[in-house]
Design an enzyme around this catalytic site. Structure first.
Site, PDB file in Angstrom:
ATOM      1  N   HIS A   1      47.630 -28.528  38.897  1.00 11.24           N
ATOM      2  CA  HIS A   1      48.498 -27.848  37.911  1.00 11.24           C
ATOM      3  C   HIS A   1      48.699 -26.381  38.244  1.00 11.24           C
ATOM      4  O   HIS A   1      49.394 -25.671  37.528  1.00 11.24           O
ATOM      5  CB  HIS A   1      47.954 -28.025  36.482  1.00 11.24           C
ATOM      6  CG  HIS A   1      46.465 -27.984  36.368  1.00 11.24           C
ATOM      7  ND1 HIS A   1      45.779 -26.804  36.270  1.00 11.24           N
ATOM      8  CD2 HIS A   1      45.531 -28.950  36.386  1.00 11.24           C
ATOM      9  CE1 HIS A   1      44.479 -27.086  36.199  1.00 11.24           C
ATOM     10  NE2 HIS A   1      44.305 -28.372  36.269  1.00 11.24           N
TER      11      HIS A   1
ATOM     12  N   HIS B   1      44.643 -17.630  39.915  1.00 11.89           N
ATOM     13  CA  HIS B   1      45.670 -18.669  39.992  1.00 11.89           C
ATOM     14  C   HIS B   1      46.918 -18.126  39.303  1.00 11.89           C
ATOM     15  O   HIS B   1      46.899 -17.038  38.735  1.00 11.89           O
ATOM     16  CB  HIS B   1      45.185 -19.962  39.302  1.00 11.89           C
ATOM     17  CG  HIS B   1      44.969 -19.756  37.849  1.00 11.89           C
ATOM     18  ND1 HIS B   1      43.775 -19.268  37.322  1.00 11.89           N
ATOM     19  CD2 HIS B   1      45.805 -19.901  36.796  1.00 11.89           C
ATOM     20  CE1 HIS B   1      43.904 -19.139  36.023  1.00 11.89           C
ATOM     21  NE2 HIS B   1      45.130 -19.505  35.667  1.00 11.89           N
TER      22      HIS B   1
ATOM     23  N   HIS C   1      50.892 -19.053  37.110  1.00  8.37           N
ATOM     24  CA  HIS C   1      51.804 -19.920  36.351  1.00  8.37           C
ATOM     25  C   HIS C   1      53.198 -19.417  36.678  1.00  8.37           C
ATOM     26  O   HIS C   1      53.391 -18.208  36.872  1.00  8.37           O
ATOM     27  CB  HIS C   1      51.531 -19.807  34.851  1.00  8.37           C
ATOM     28  CG  HIS C   1      50.099 -20.077  34.476  1.00  8.37           C
ATOM     29  ND1 HIS C   1      49.665 -21.282  33.969  1.00  8.37           N
ATOM     30  CD2 HIS C   1      48.989 -19.287  34.582  1.00  8.37           C
ATOM     31  CE1 HIS C   1      48.360 -21.225  33.757  1.00  8.37           C
ATOM     32  NE2 HIS C   1      47.922 -20.032  34.133  1.00  8.37           N
TER      33      HIS C   1
ATOM     34  N   GLU D   1      53.201 -16.812  30.903  1.00  5.64           N
ATOM     35  CA  GLU D   1      52.618 -17.432  29.694  1.00  5.64           C
ATOM     36  C   GLU D   1      52.699 -16.431  28.536  1.00  5.64           C
ATOM     37  O   GLU D   1      53.247 -16.735  27.474  1.00  5.64           O
ATOM     38  CB  GLU D   1      51.177 -17.839  29.989  1.00  5.64           C
ATOM     39  CG  GLU D   1      51.102 -18.872  31.128  1.00  5.64           C
ATOM     40  CD  GLU D   1      49.943 -19.800  30.981  1.00  5.64           C
ATOM     41  OE1 GLU D   1      48.792 -19.346  31.117  1.00  5.64           O
ATOM     42  OE2 GLU D   1      50.170 -20.989  30.724  1.00  5.64           O
TER      43      GLU D   1
ATOM     44  N   HIS E   1      46.644 -14.791  37.020  1.00  9.27           N
ATOM     45  CA  HIS E   1      45.423 -14.707  36.201  1.00  9.27           C
ATOM     46  C   HIS E   1      44.190 -14.545  37.078  1.00  9.27           C
ATOM     47  O   HIS E   1      43.907 -15.425  37.900  1.00  9.27           O
ATOM     48  CB  HIS E   1      45.271 -15.963  35.338  1.00  9.27           C
ATOM     49  CG  HIS E   1      46.282 -16.047  34.237  1.00  9.27           C
ATOM     50  ND1 HIS E   1      46.636 -17.242  33.634  1.00  9.27           N
ATOM     51  CD2 HIS E   1      47.019 -15.093  33.635  1.00  9.27           C
ATOM     52  CE1 HIS E   1      47.548 -17.010  32.699  1.00  9.27           C
ATOM     53  NE2 HIS E   1      47.794 -15.705  32.674  1.00  9.27           N
TER      54      HIS E   1
ATOM     55  N   THR F   1      44.438 -21.065  28.657  1.00  6.86           N
ATOM     56  CA  THR F   1      45.804 -21.496  28.318  1.00  6.86           C
ATOM     57  C   THR F   1      46.074 -22.927  28.776  1.00  6.86           C
ATOM     58  O   THR F   1      47.190 -23.434  28.646  1.00  6.86           O
ATOM     59  CB  THR F   1      46.862 -20.582  28.972  1.00  6.86           C
ATOM     60  OG1 THR F   1      46.760 -20.747  30.404  1.00  6.86           O
ATOM     61  CG2 THR F   1      46.661 -19.136  28.578  1.00  6.86           C
TER      62      THR F   1
HETATM   63  C1  LIG Z   1      36.966 -24.930  32.082  1.00  9.05           C
HETATM   64  C2  LIG Z   1      37.643 -26.059  32.869  1.00  9.05           C
HETATM   65  C3  LIG Z   1      38.424 -25.506  34.044  1.00  9.05           C
HETATM   66  N1  LIG Z   1      39.458 -24.565  33.608  1.00  9.05           N
HETATM   67  C4  LIG Z   1      39.324 -23.261  33.904  1.00  9.05           C
HETATM   68  O1  LIG Z   1      38.363 -22.845  34.517  1.00  9.05           O
HETATM   69  C5  LIG Z   1      40.416 -22.323  33.480  1.00  9.05           C
HETATM   70  C6  LIG Z   1      40.318 -20.972  33.810  1.00  9.05           C
HETATM   71  C7  LIG Z   1      41.324 -20.081  33.404  1.00  9.05           C
HETATM   72  C8  LIG Z   1      42.416 -20.545  32.689  1.00  9.05           C
HETATM   73  S1  LIG Z   1      43.667 -19.407  32.172  1.00  9.05           S
HETATM   74  N2  LIG Z   1      45.110 -20.047  32.525  1.00  9.05           N
HETATM   75  O2  LIG Z   1      43.545 -19.270  30.757  1.00  9.05           O
HETATM   76  O3  LIG Z   1      43.462 -18.208  32.943  1.00  9.05           O
HETATM   77  C9  LIG Z   1      42.527 -21.875  32.343  1.00  9.05           C
HETATM   78  C10 LIG Z   1      41.520 -22.786  32.753  1.00  9.05           C
HETATM   79  C11 LIG Z   1      36.588 -27.007  33.434  1.00  9.05           C
HETATM   80  N3  LIG Z   1      35.757 -27.555  32.360  1.00  9.05           N
HETATM   81  C12 LIG Z   1      36.200 -28.467  31.474  1.00  9.05           C
HETATM   82  C13 LIG Z   1      35.169 -28.747  30.594  1.00  9.05           C
HETATM   83  C14 LIG Z   1      34.069 -27.951  30.962  1.00  9.05           C
HETATM   84  C15 LIG Z   1      32.779 -27.797  30.418  1.00  9.05           C
HETATM   85  C16 LIG Z   1      31.901 -26.893  31.022  1.00  9.05           C
HETATM   86  C17 LIG Z   1      32.315 -26.172  32.157  1.00  9.05           C
HETATM   87  C18 LIG Z   1      33.608 -26.308  32.674  1.00  9.05           C
HETATM   88  C19 LIG Z   1      34.459 -27.209  32.070  1.00  9.05           C
HETATM   89 ZN   LIG Z   2      46.108 -19.197  33.945  1.00 14.63          ZN
END
Ligand SMILES: C[C@@H](CNC(=O)c1ccc(S(N)(=O)=O)cc1)Cn1ccc2ccccc21
Ligand SMILES: [Zn+2]
Length: 259
Positions: free
Chosen positions: A66, A94, A96, A106, A119, A201
């Site tokens: 994604h 990363h 968007h 975003e 981000h 997000t």
């Molecule tokens: C966080 C998720 C993975 N997602 C991210 O790390 C993440 C980071 C930044 C953004 S943004 N766009 O806001 O900058 C979005 C997603 C994995 N995961 C899922 C469940 C879970 C539980 C414990 C540890 C990791 C876990």
């Molecule tokens: Zn992001």
């Protein structure tokens, strides 16, 4: 459950089914209403936001289905501003983006969307032992949001845009033998920003992020933006419009460090 994504069938409007926090009290992104943001001198005064990143000696890129992500291996620290004395460790960055230049960010500023948003994701190493430990804590994460607008090429981003073609499919990973200094991905003005308490997000949408969104956008060339749009997502489609629209501000205040 169908894996979440950005299509009509699995996009942001459907996320609440599997992730009820999607309608929570501190969701991200938001529309930044510039006139409603409160100037907060002690956020600025006490200690300015500061980054101390070690350049990566090689660049580890992942197409995670994604977005395109760069995994950080060196010690990089973000502290100050709304983070106070806590030291947040850089974990990854990363982006968007949209299918066209008129959309893709975003966060929005008075309703304005930028072509992309970078981000830089950090976790609170002063209080927690790892990213996984911090990711669900209310003060666990800090993300720097950088707006991207079409213009001249960003040299430091070349290592990513030049290699998108080799990361076409979801799950593809590669290591590029070149250095990258995350500091050079930031706008020249890192004193002027908005900050508020929000969330991831993308699912699982954990409400654990102190957001710091810089006012000054960074320019990427048309070719660099096109490279992002040629990436392929986990459904085999072009990865684009991978942005969540703004969520409700609810009982939150956005602070700003500039007048
Ligand atoms: C966080 C998720 C993975 N997602 C991210 O790390 C993440 C980071 C930044 C953004 S943004 N766009 O806001 O900058 C979005 C997603 C994995 N995961 C899922 C469940 C879970 C539980 C414990 C540890 C990791 C876990
Ligand atoms: Zn992001």
């Amino acid at each position: 459950m169908a894996h979440w994504g950005y299509m009509t069938t699995n996009g942001p409007s459907t996320w609440g089914k599997d992730f009820p926090i999607a309608n929570g009290e501190r969701q991200s992104p938001i529309d930044i209403v510039t006139t409603a943001a409160e100037y907060d001198s002690d956020v600025l005064g006490s200690n300015a936001l500061s980054t101390n990143y070690t350049p990566e000696s090689e660049v580890k890129l992942v197409n995670n289905g994604h977005s395109i992500m760069c995994q950080i291996t060196k010690k990089g620290v973000l502290t100050g501003g709304p983070l106070g004395k806590d030291e947040y460790r850089l974990e990854q960055f990363h982006l968007h983006w949209g299918a066209e230049d008129n959309r893709g960010s975003e966060h929005t500023v008075d309703g304005k969307m930028y072509a992309s948003e970078l981000h830089l994701v950090h976790w609170n190493a002063s209080k927690y032992s790892s990213f996984a430990d911090a990711v669900q804590k209310p003060d666990g994460l800090a993300v720097l949001g950088i707006f991207i607008t079409p213009g001249v090429a960003c040299n430091q981003f070349k290592v990513i845009s030049d290699n998108c073609g080799k990361l076409k499919t979801s799950g593809a990973e590669m290591t590029v033998d070149t250095t990258l200094d995350p500091t050079l991905l930031l706008p020249s003005n890192t004193s002027d920003y908005w900050t508020y308490l929000g969330s991831l997000t993308t699912p699982p949408l954990f409400e654990s992020v102190t957001w710091i969104v810089f006012k000054e956008p960074v320019e990427y060339s048309k070719e660099q933006l096109l490279a992002l749009r040629n990436l392929v997502d986990s459904d085999g489609n072009h990865m684009q419009d991978n942005y969540r629209p703004p969520a409700a501000l609810k009982q939150r205040k956005v602070k700003k460090t500039f007048t």
